[in-house]
Design a protein around this motif. Structure first.
Motif, short mmCIF file in Angstrom:
data_model
loop_
_atom_site.label_atom_id
_atom_site.label_comp_id
_atom_site.label_asym_id
_atom_site.label_seq_id
_atom_site.Cartn_x
_atom_site.Cartn_y
_atom_site.Cartn_z
N PHE A 1 0.83 -1.21 0.00
CA PHE A 1 0.00 0.00 0.00
C PHE A 1 0.87 1.25 0.00
CE2 PHE A 1 -2.11 3.46 2.18
CZ PHE A 1 -3.33 3.54 1.52
N GLN B 1 -7.44 -2.46 -2.23
CA GLN B 1 -6.22 -1.96 -2.87
C GLN B 1 -6.42 -1.81 -4.38
OE1 GLN B 1 -2.68 -1.33 -1.47
NE2 GLN B 1 -3.14 -0.17 -3.33
N ARG C 1 -8.64 1.26 -5.16
CA ARG C 1 -7.89 2.52 -4.98
C ARG C 1 -6.88 2.72 -6.11
NH1 ARG C 1 -6.74 6.61 -1.49
NH2 ARG C 1 -4.56 7.28 -1.29
N THR C 2 -6.21 1.65 -6.48
CA THR C 2 -5.21 1.75 -7.56
C THR C 2 -5.86 2.13 -8.88
OG1 THR C 2 -3.80 0.09 -6.50
CG2 THR C 2 -3.48 0.47 -8.85
N TRP D 1 -9.69 2.65 0.16
CA TRP D 1 -8.86 2.82 1.35
C TRP D 1 -9.65 2.43 2.61
CZ3 TRP D 1 -5.89 8.01 2.60
CH2 TRP D 1 -4.98 7.79 3.63
N TRP E 1 -9.99 -1.32 2.70
CA TRP E 1 -8.65 -1.87 2.89
C TRP E 1 -8.26 -1.82 4.36
CZ3 TRP E 1 -4.29 0.45 4.94
CH2 TRP E 1 -3.08 -0.23 4.77
#
Length: 277
Positions: A102, A170, A173-174, A215, A218
């Protein structure tokens, strides 16, 4: 303006973060030397000196970033080994691995899309005191419970669903960061830049703040992975409270920048975070 009589010397640092920066420094230093005896060159000298100072700043940023990246790699690698080979603390191993991934990705994104702004703080390891307290609580509670109630830890029934939540958060968010490109920033932007656009396509069609959504889940998945009852509640509350404060503040700035376009977008697109409209 008077002719410059004092020689200006630029001492190159011992280490440079890349060959191109060293070559640029040498070039600018030579230009500055040639300009010393010229007339009306004060402005040029100031600009060139400023550029060399910027390169020195970049060197410091990337030197520290290299150290932190190396430490994260070591920490994450140790975690992966523990996760795959240990039977007693494999959940902690995977926690260490996903935590490293992260924070490294946060820096990688900044260096890719916004290299002029990247610093060691782009790893998001120093963004708040609350973050450090949460990490301290997570590690402290885990090892205390591991010593007293070892049977609570490393349960596959807990680990597998938690890892699915972590990986999903993750990934979301990516994808959100990549879709937004240079319009994404770790800091809330209160003034619109030339390349700042309202992103409403891709994953942003379905979630108004997909990076926050990813996030949020996560962080909860990370707490669940450790099997920490106290940490799960603390992470959920802290994460929710953070976004409950940040999202309205950020959206106030977005309304100022994009006006009715953002208001309409906000009406039709949810955040996906519970109790945050």
């Amino acid at each position: 303006m008077s002719e410059m009589s004092e020689e200006v010397k630029i001492k190159a640092p011992k280490r440079w973060w890349s060959g191109p920066s060293r070559r640029e420094h040498d070039f600018l230093a030579e230009v500055l030397r040639l300009a010393q005896n010229g007339k009306n060159m004060d402005d040029l000298r100031s600009q060139i000196s400023g550029r060399i100072s910027l390169l020195r700043d970049l060197e410091n940023k990337y030197d520290w970033s290299t150290v932190v990246a190396w430490a994260l790699g070591l920490f994450g690698g140790m975690g992966l080994i523990l996760g795959l080979l240990s039977e007693s603390i494999r959940d902690m191993g995977f926690f260490m691995f996903f935590l490293s991934v992260f924070h490294f990705w946060e820096w990688f994104y900044a260096s890719w899309f916004q290299p002029e702004q990247v610093t060691v703080h782009s790893f998001m390891l120093t963004h708040s005191r609350e973050f450090h307290m949460a990490m301290g609580l997570a590690f402290g509670e885990y090892f205390l419970e591991w010593l007293i109630f070892p049977g609570m830890k490393s349960s596959l029934w807990i680990m597998i669903p938690a890892i699915i939540v972590i990986a999903s958060g993750q990934a979301i968010r990516t994808v959100a960061m990549y879709t937004a490109g240079r319009s994404f920033n770790h800091l809330v932007q209160e003034e619109k830049k030339e390349d700042h656009v309202l992103v409403t396509e891709g994953i942003y069609q379905y979630l108004r703040h997909p990076s926050y959504f990813g996030w949020f889940w996560w962080s909860i998945g990370m707490a669940c992975l450790l099997g920490n009852p106290i940490t799960i509640g603390a992470f959920a509350y802290a994460s929710w409270h953070f976004f409950a404060d940040r999202i309205p503040f950020e959206e106030e700035a977005l309304v100022k920048m994009f006006g009715q376009s953002y208001i309409e977008y906000r009406k039709r697109t949810p955040t996906g975070i519970p109790m945050i409209k």
